[in-house]
Design a protein around this motif. Structure first.
Motif, PDB file in Angstrom:
ATOM      1  N   PHE B  68       0.874  -1.179   0.000  1.00 40.26           N
ATOM      2  CA  PHE B  68       0.000   0.000   0.000  1.00 40.26           C
ATOM      3  C   PHE B  68       0.911   1.229   0.000  1.00 40.26           C
ATOM      4  O   PHE B  68       1.671   1.417   0.952  1.00 40.26           O
ATOM      5  N   HIS B  69       0.821   2.012  -1.059  1.00 41.21           N
ATOM      6  CA  HIS B  69       1.696   3.188  -1.174  1.00 41.21           C
ATOM      7  C   HIS B  69       0.868   4.443  -0.903  1.00 41.21           C
ATOM      8  O   HIS B  69       0.148   4.939  -1.762  1.00 41.21           O
ATOM      9  N   LEU B  70       0.992   4.951   0.327  1.00 38.71           N
ATOM     10  CA  LEU B  70       0.217   6.129   0.749  1.00 38.71           C
ATOM     11  C   LEU B  70       1.131   7.303   1.072  1.00 38.71           C
ATOM     12  O   LEU B  70       0.703   8.284   1.687  1.00 38.71           O
ATOM     13  N   VAL B  71       2.393   7.191   0.643  1.00 36.37           N
ATOM     14  CA  VAL B  71       3.341   8.258   0.965  1.00 36.37           C
ATOM     15  C   VAL B  71       3.178   9.418   0.000  1.00 36.37           C
ATOM     16  O   VAL B  71       3.147   9.230  -1.209  1.00 36.37           O
ATOM     17  N   SER B  72       3.018  10.613   0.551  1.00 35.27           N
ATOM     18  CA  SER B  72       3.159  11.809  -0.260  1.00 35.27           C
ATOM     19  C   SER B  72       3.944  12.814   0.549  1.00 35.27           C
ATOM     20  O   SER B  72       3.602  13.101   1.698  1.00 35.27           O
ATOM     21  N   THR B  73       5.003  13.320  -0.030  1.00 37.95           N
ATOM     22  CA  THR B  73       5.843  14.266   0.706  1.00 37.95           C
ATOM     23  C   THR B  73       5.339  15.691   0.540  1.00 37.95           C
ATOM     24  O   THR B  73       5.898  16.606   1.113  1.00 37.95           O
ATOM     25  N   THR B  74       4.281  15.850  -0.288  1.00 35.98           N
ATOM     26  CA  THR B  74       3.775  17.207  -0.537  1.00 35.98           C
ATOM     27  C   THR B  74       2.258  17.236  -0.371  1.00 35.98           C
ATOM     28  O   THR B  74       1.613  16.200  -0.258  1.00 35.98           O
ATOM     29  N   LYS B  84      10.038  20.929  -8.675  1.00 34.12           N
ATOM     30  CA  LYS B  84      11.173  20.010  -8.833  1.00 34.12           C
ATOM     31  C   LYS B  84      11.296  19.076  -7.638  1.00 34.12           C
ATOM     32  O   LYS B  84      11.550  17.879  -7.794  1.00 34.12           O
ATOM     33  N   ALA B  85      11.099  19.633  -6.445  1.00 32.88           N
ATOM     34  CA  ALA B  85      11.153  18.793  -5.244  1.00 32.88           C
ATOM     35  C   ALA B  85      10.000  17.794  -5.237  1.00 32.88           C
ATOM     36  O   ALA B  85      10.161  16.633  -4.838  1.00 32.88           O
ATOM     37  N   ASP B  86       8.838  18.242  -5.711  1.00 34.51           N
ATOM     38  CA  ASP B  86       7.668  17.367  -5.798  1.00 34.51           C
ATOM     39  C   ASP B  86       7.984  16.170  -6.717  1.00 34.51           C
ATOM     40  O   ASP B  86       7.734  15.011  -6.363  1.00 34.51           O
ATOM     41  N   VAL B  87       8.542  16.472  -7.884  1.00 32.76           N
ATOM     42  CA  VAL B  87       8.878  15.420  -8.846  1.00 32.76           C
ATOM     43  C   VAL B  87       9.932  14.483  -8.273  1.00 32.76           C
ATOM     44  O   VAL B  87       9.819  13.256  -8.353  1.00 32.76           O
ATOM     45  N   THR B  88      10.961  15.064  -7.666  1.00 28.64           N
ATOM     46  CA  THR B  88      12.054  14.235  -7.161  1.00 28.64           C
ATOM     47  C   THR B  88      11.572  13.304  -6.057  1.00 28.64           C
ATOM     48  O   THR B  88      11.776  12.090  -6.111  1.00 28.64           O
ATOM     49  N   SER B  89      10.882  13.848  -5.076  1.00 29.74           N
ATOM     50  CA  SER B  89      10.550  13.013  -3.922  1.00 29.74           C
ATOM     51  C   SER B  89       9.414  12.049  -4.238  1.00 29.74           C
ATOM     52  O   SER B  89       9.493  10.867  -3.900  1.00 29.74           O
ATOM     53  N   ASN B  90       8.375  12.515  -4.929  1.00 34.44           N
ATOM     54  CA  ASN B  90       7.213  11.644  -5.140  1.00 34.44           C
ATOM     55  C   ASN B  90       7.312  10.784  -6.401  1.00 34.44           C
ATOM     56  O   ASN B  90       7.092   9.576  -6.350  1.00 34.44           O
ATOM     57  N   LEU B  91       7.650  11.388  -7.534  1.00 33.53           N
ATOM     58  CA  LEU B  91       7.681  10.619  -8.778  1.00 33.53           C
ATOM     59  C   LEU B  91       8.906   9.701  -8.837  1.00 33.53           C
ATOM     60  O   LEU B  91       8.775   8.486  -9.020  1.00 33.53           O
ATOM     61  N   ILE B  92      10.083  10.275  -8.645  1.00 33.16           N
ATOM     62  CA  ILE B  92      11.290   9.443  -8.713  1.00 33.16           C
ATOM     63  C   ILE B  92      11.305   8.461  -7.550  1.00 33.16           C
ATOM     64  O   ILE B  92      11.677   7.295  -7.711  1.00 33.16           O
ATOM     65  N   GLY B  93      10.855   8.899  -6.377  1.00 37.02           N
ATOM     66  CA  GLY B  93      10.777   7.995  -5.236  1.00 37.02           C
ATOM     67  C   GLY B  93       9.876   6.802  -5.515  1.00 37.02           C
ATOM     68  O   GLY B  93      10.205   5.662  -5.170  1.00 37.02           O
ATOM     69  N   THR B  94       8.748   7.046  -6.172  1.00 38.13           N
ATOM     70  CA  THR B  94       7.824   5.950  -6.488  1.00 38.13           C
ATOM     71  C   THR B  94       8.409   5.028  -7.554  1.00 38.13           C
ATOM     72  O   THR B  94       8.250   3.799  -7.484  1.00 38.13           O
ATOM     73  N   LEU B  95       9.105   5.601  -8.546  1.00 32.62           N
ATOM     74  CA  LEU B  95       9.754   4.753  -9.562  1.00 32.62           C
ATOM     75  C   LEU B  95      10.788   3.840  -8.913  1.00 32.62           C
ATOM     76  O   LEU B  95      10.875   2.652  -9.249  1.00 32.62           O
TER      77      LEU B  95
END
Lengths: 305, 305
Positions: B68-74, B84-95
């Motif tokens: 279950f992936h419920l992490v959002s840093t934003t 950019k921080a949104d993309v890095t932490s959430n998108l790249i983190g999820t990949l």
């Protein structure tokens, strides 16, 4: 206009530079390397640097009226191999570039998107711009995310972006990378007497657009005040088998391709509805398919690459 | 099932953990910190770590049947400040996380997407899942990119993802961050005798969903073999003025909000069509609006936070 063309020494970029010069604009090119197939053009200001180098990019953008963003560090067929690198270099790189634009007060951005990947598996009719965006590969996913951010920066920061969703461009100076540009790849193989391979049965339909027509549209886009997405294509779908037939005709050689199993990543049909480009930019493709192939074939024969 | 809940100590995560335990599943929680409002639950395996720490995450995922992936840093309201921080932490983190899942051979992923942002400016009727995705803020743009990648990994790597597009959840243990969770924010202000501020005229319509109903759906999602996107909402739109009226009723206090100018980032109307959740998961919301508010109000009164 004072224009900076990011990726202006690449295949499409070099034609955009030609079209800008022909229309009397002042051109700066920002690219990693000089043009592969031509000497530097007189009157163009060349700046070599990396898209990820924020300071070098800011220097190139400073004082310009319009930015043409044609940089892509990945290809449709290979971006899937490392989605994180795709996101980092293209998406985050573009966000950095947009931040630089807004801090320098530059509004107009012509962004080269991808008509062949943003829609994903498309219906069997020409696709209009308001068709849902369902990309099925990393290349298209990143393009869609960038288009969404362009709109967000338009609403919140006054950016004036136009996203050019290009079909499959072909023409002189296209590289034969093997992952993009089926016309360039096929022509080199014909010239060098190598067999042509087709993934699938050759019925895959694409929209082959002459690069000079694409470049002409990019310049019209910059001069307009339209914001949003615009398809650019030939207005007509052609199968790979039709391409092979036309190539046989143009080259005077009988081409018998080798057929290989189809690939999951290939969209079966991808043809763009170009009504909007005609309406909002007054643009139409001007180069006939065989005329474009003939010109490209002549260049391929003269070129050693 | 052996389940790992990424973000399991957060508001929604804590209710998903409850629902998993109530259904007899084995639960591991991976989060940055312990639960804010409860003591650790017996029988739950807690692992503290950062979503960006690939090794810690791999350890948490190892041996599980479902993630279950419920992490959002934003948050929706603030992600725009640093895309950019949104993309890095959430998108790249999820990949990164998905890569870990595929290398560990874990197929099932329940991803918490966002029904309030992925569709963008929505029409004035409940939105079905096949409505075009046109997010207008960074939070939604990143959620859409992640959903596209989930589908790509499904096709190419056998991932079995289900994206839960949740409406506005409310209920016990929701924080009053001021940027998310209007019910929690309003209730604290009523409790503390502070004025309630409304951006706009209060006619903005939202879909308020009790968090226990959302958690029940997440567990049903994990148990099903459906892949794709599923809306989860209350099935009914309510304006902020209606919410205020219900809050007045539930709290027994007369609430007179202060109206402030509307914000560009607020979608005027956002209600989800929940037909698919009913059809493919056999789920329906079970908690009445006022019952849910009453339960939440009781918790807010008992809580010091």
């Amino acid at each position: 206009m004072r224009a900076v063309v990011l990726g202006g020494n690449g295949f499409i970029g070099s034609h955009v530079v030609d079209a800008l010069l022909a229309n009397g604009h002042k051109v700066t090119v920002f690219d990693r390397a000089m043009e592969r197939y031509r000497d530097p053009l007189p009157g163009v200001d060349y700046m070599l640097g990396d898209f990820a180098d924020k300071m070098a990019l800011a220097e190139a953008l400073n004082g310009k009226d319009v930015v043409f963003h044609l940089v892509s560090t990945t290809f449709p067929g290979t971006a899937n191999l490392d989605p994180k690198a795709d996101v980092t270099s293209n998406l985050i790189g573009t966000l950095s570039m947009i931040e630089t634009m807004t801090s320098l007060g530059i509004g107009r951005l012509v962004y080269l998107s991808s008509g062949g990947t943003v829609y994903g598996t498309a219906p069997s009719h020409p696709i209009p711009e308001d068709y849902p965006l369902n990309p099925i590969n990393s290349y298209g996913i990143v393009k869609v995310a960038i288009e969404h951010y362009l709109e967000m920066f338009r609403v919140n920061h006054g950016l004036q972006p136009i996203a050019i969703r290009a079909a499959n461009p072909f023409g002189p100076r296209q590289r034969h990378t093997g992952v993009q540009g089926v016309v360039a790849t096929f022509m080199r193989k014909v010239r060098d007497g190598q067999p042509i391979e087709i993934w699938g049965d050759g019925c895959v339909v694409r929209d082959f657009l002459h690069v000079a027509d694409l470049a002409a549209l990019c310049v019209k886009a910059a001069q307009s005040d339209f914001c949003g997405a615009v398809n650019v294509g030939s207005g007509q779908g052609r199968s790979l088998l039709e391409l092979i037939e036309a190539l046989s005709d143009v080259s005077g050689q009988r081409i018998a391709p080798n057929f290989k199993p189809g690939r999951k990543i290939d969209v079966p049909y991808s043809v763009l509805d170009i009504t909007r480009a005609s309406k909002v930019l007054g643009w139409k493709p001007a180069t006939g398919f065989r005329d474009g192939l003939r010109e490209t074939w002549e260049w391929v024969q003269q070129s050693s690459a």
